[in-house]
Design an enzyme around this catalytic site. Structure first.
Site, mmCIF file in Angstrom:
data_model
loop_
_atom_site.group_PDB
_atom_site.id
_atom_site.type_symbol
_atom_site.label_atom_id
_atom_site.label_comp_id
_atom_site.label_asym_id
_atom_site.label_seq_id
_atom_site.Cartn_x
_atom_site.Cartn_y
_atom_site.Cartn_z
ATOM 1 N N TYR A 190 26.487 -24.119 8.492
ATOM 2 C CA TYR A 190 27.483 -24.004 9.555
ATOM 3 C C TYR A 190 28.848 -23.664 8.988
ATOM 4 C CZ TYR A 190 23.754 -26.273 12.150
ATOM 5 O OH TYR A 190 22.546 -26.565 12.706
ATOM 6 N N TYR A 217 22.896 -30.104 5.485
ATOM 7 C CA TYR A 217 22.902 -30.017 6.927
ATOM 8 C C TYR A 217 24.029 -29.120 7.434
ATOM 9 C CZ TYR A 217 19.381 -33.631 7.821
ATOM 10 O OH TYR A 217 18.211 -34.333 7.902
#
Length: 635
Positions: free
Chosen positions: A380, A376
């Site tokens: 990022y 996840y």
């Protein structure tokens, strides 16, 4: 109307190069006279245009005035430091008291236009001063800082970058269609700063007690300043937290938290960037403050409800520079997860919660199944650090994924994110409810021989934490085991198993501005509880001193090349991390002895000072130091 044209040209010439076309489009349209019957007289049209130019000057004048090169900033810093020094000398000659001189300095700084009110207040630091003596010390330190051109350079560089970048955002130069995340000028400014820092590190030489000389660039490449090291450490922590959560059957949530519409300077309609009418000039730093304040309210309520959470938060920009958060969090039960979700929605929608799209897009929460948490946040982390290849950058706008096209220079993606974070002083990564990474890093520096006594005394938690921090053959470092050894998750700061210890501060030790040094540098760790509490694990055993009068070509050479012929091969390089052979254990007790760090050696020679009348270290700790020296002498 010829006066209108004159003032438009004046504004354009004073503006940064990247702004000129936008200013002409903003002010230049409509300077021709409208001769239709419904139009007002020519003088009225000219007056309206002059008013528009005056309003533009008021809004963007500071950005144009502060559009300075780094050379101009350095020259301005020298002038300001010299002016303050001369002004303070004049005040002292006139017989001003210290308090009056501080008041005069504050007035001078407020009228100089070089600092904002926040910087002036931070300079004096008078909010928490319990004694009059401390107030005098703070005023003297403020005067010394204001007379230091190095202090001025830091303040002016930050102010110039933020004021000019804020003007570029308001002018519409930061969005999907133009400069993404940050303006082109902001990116160039950050790249110049990185280049200056790299050159300074390459020129700075330091020698250790073994006689080896390295540049700071080589040493920095071994730490978290290296994107590969920093990204790898972040992924290790995320993976370990995920394994810890799975082993305890905790509930995982992935959150995307955005700001109200008034913080966004640009809206997207049919894929095209348009000015947001609700935007009132908020900067990305204002948006980050809103996010932090709202999250503080959420955590306070969850704390009152007894909800424990832990995980990682990532701050990153939208295409227009507005910050938003991604958070990977775990709770102990499903009930706590539901309470976390409802509390976040409550506080995040308190302000402008009824505006269009707020209910659907401001808070996005996904439940994570067992495993897969690292995936996840991997993109990022890569987007912000750039330590691994990232196929494309994407932005989430109104619930839709928008691809960010950087053209031929795809590497500009993480560079622009880094420039955005550096410009606005935004912390990109922050762990929540997990042990301090400082303890992890310091424990990795501790030599194995120091753990012998801990193993004999049965301190299994410290031994387990030490083994978790290091790689053993094919077994990688394990953050999950480290978390368990430190005490688990969501504990108070004073409840973690290991804490850092600091070097002894000498009596009367002050910094360059005359302020008393209260805490020394971190030199190791110690357990908070148990039989070994108070015993140090020293992580900084070798002293480094700057080398003056040598060029960088001498770096990586041993002090005695005949005895250490391979030292040059160990450290020579371009600044990238290299594998180095471990040094042999010192044959004397000097390098490994903790007496010089704790102050025991000084007390033995010079006696106990007034400040140390009460014993600072437990007797068992001093006994341990003596036994350690005896063991080393026998070996």
């Amino acid at each position: 109307m010829h006066m209108v044209q004159h003032h438009v040209q004046r504004v354009v010439e004073a503006a940064p190069d990247g702004w000129k076309d936008a200013i002409r489009a903003h002010l230049g349209v409509g300077t021709a006279v409208d001769h239709s019957l419904e139009a007002p007289p020519e003088w009225a049209q000219a007056w309206d245009k002059l008013q528009q130019i005056a309003e533009f000057d008021d809004e963007y004048g500071d950005a144009a005035r502060l559009n300075l090169s780094d050379f101009e900033i350095c020259a301005w810093a020298k002038r300001l430091a010299a002016q303050v020094d001369e002004f303070m000398d004049g005040c002292e000659s006139a017989g001003f008291s210290l308090a009056d001189r501080g008041h005069a300095l504050r007035m001078m700084l407020n009228t100089s236009g070089a600092l904002n009110e926040e910087d002036v207040e931070a300079l004096f630091k008078l909010k928490k001063c319990p004694s009059q003596e401390l107030v005098k010390q703070k005023i003297q330190a403020a005067i010394k800082r204001a007379c230091d051109d190095a202090w001025w350079r830091r303040k002016l560089r930050r102010r110039v970058a933020r004021v000019v970048e804020a003007g570029a955002i308001r002018l519409g130069l930061v969005n999907l269609a133009r400069g993404r995340y940050i303006s082109h000028g902001g990116l160039v400014r950050r790249q110049a700063q990185i280049k200056r820092n790299a050159e300074a590190l390459a020129r700075s030489l330091y020698r250790n007690e073994a006689g080896q000389v390295y540049t700071l660039a080589e040493l920095a490449a071994l730490g978290t300043a290296n994107p590969a090291v920093r990204g790898g450490e972040l992924m290790t922590r995320v993976r370990g937290a995920e394994e810890y959560a799975d082993s305890h059957q905790h509930v995982g949530l992935f959150l995307t938290l955005t700001l109200p519409s008034k913080f966004h300077p640009v809206t997207l309609r049919n894929g095209k960037a348009r000015h947001n009418k609700k935007y009132k000039g908020a900067t990305p730093r204002d948006g980050q403050s809103w996010l932090c304040d709202t999250w503080a309210k959420v955590r306070a309520k969850l704390g009152r409800k007894g909800v424990k959470i832990y995980g990682l938060r990532v701050a990153e920009p939208h295409h227009d520079g507005t910050p938003h958060w991604h958070a990977l969090l775990w709770t102990e039960t499903q009930e706590h997860a539901q309470l976390l979700e409802s509390t976040i929605r409550q506080y995040w929608l308190q302000e402008d919660g009824s505006e269009r799209g707020a209910q659907e897009n401001r808070v996005d929460i996904k439940r994570m199944d067992r495993g897969g948490a690292a995936g996840y946040v991997a993109k990022y982390i890569a987007k912000s650090v750039g330590h691994i290849a990232l196929a494309e950058h994407q932005d989430l706008v109104n619930g839709q994924q928008i691809a960010m096209d950087f053209g031929a220079e795809e590497s500009q993606g993480h560079q622009r994110v880094d420039a955005w974070a550096a410009c606005w002083g935004i912390r990109q990564f922050q762990t929540i409810g997990m042990p301090s990474v400082t303890a992890w890093r310091e424990l990795r520096r501790v030599s194995h021989d120091q753990l012998e006594l801990f193993a004999k005394e049965g301190d299994q938690l410290t031994m387990r934490a030490y083994r978790a921090c290091h790689r053993h053959g094919d077994i990688k470092a394990d953050w999950r085991v480290f978390m368990e050894a430190m005490g688990g998750h969501a504990r108070r700061r004073d409840d973690w198993h290991l804490k850092t210890v600091n070097r002894m501060v000498e009596d009367g030790q002050v910094n360059k501005y005359g302020e008393e040094v209260m805490v020394g540098r971190i030199v190791g760790l110690t357990p908070r509880k148990g039989r070994m509490s108070g015993r140090w694990l020293v992580s900084r055993r070798i002293a480094w001193v700057p080398v003056a009068g040598e060029s960088s070509t001498h770096a990586s050479h041993d002090f005695d090349a005949a005895e250490n012929g391979d030292a040059a091969e160990q450290a020579q390089g371009s600044g990238t991390a290299q594998a180095r052979a471990p040094q042999a254990r010192a044959w004397t007790g000097f390098n490994n002895c903790t007496a010089r760090i704790t102050g025991e050696l000084r007390r033995t020679i010079l006696g106990v000072s007034e400040r140390e009348k009460a014993p600072t270290y437990p007797q068992e700790t001093l006994d341990y130091f003596r036994r350690l020296r005896q063991m080393e002498a026998q070996q």
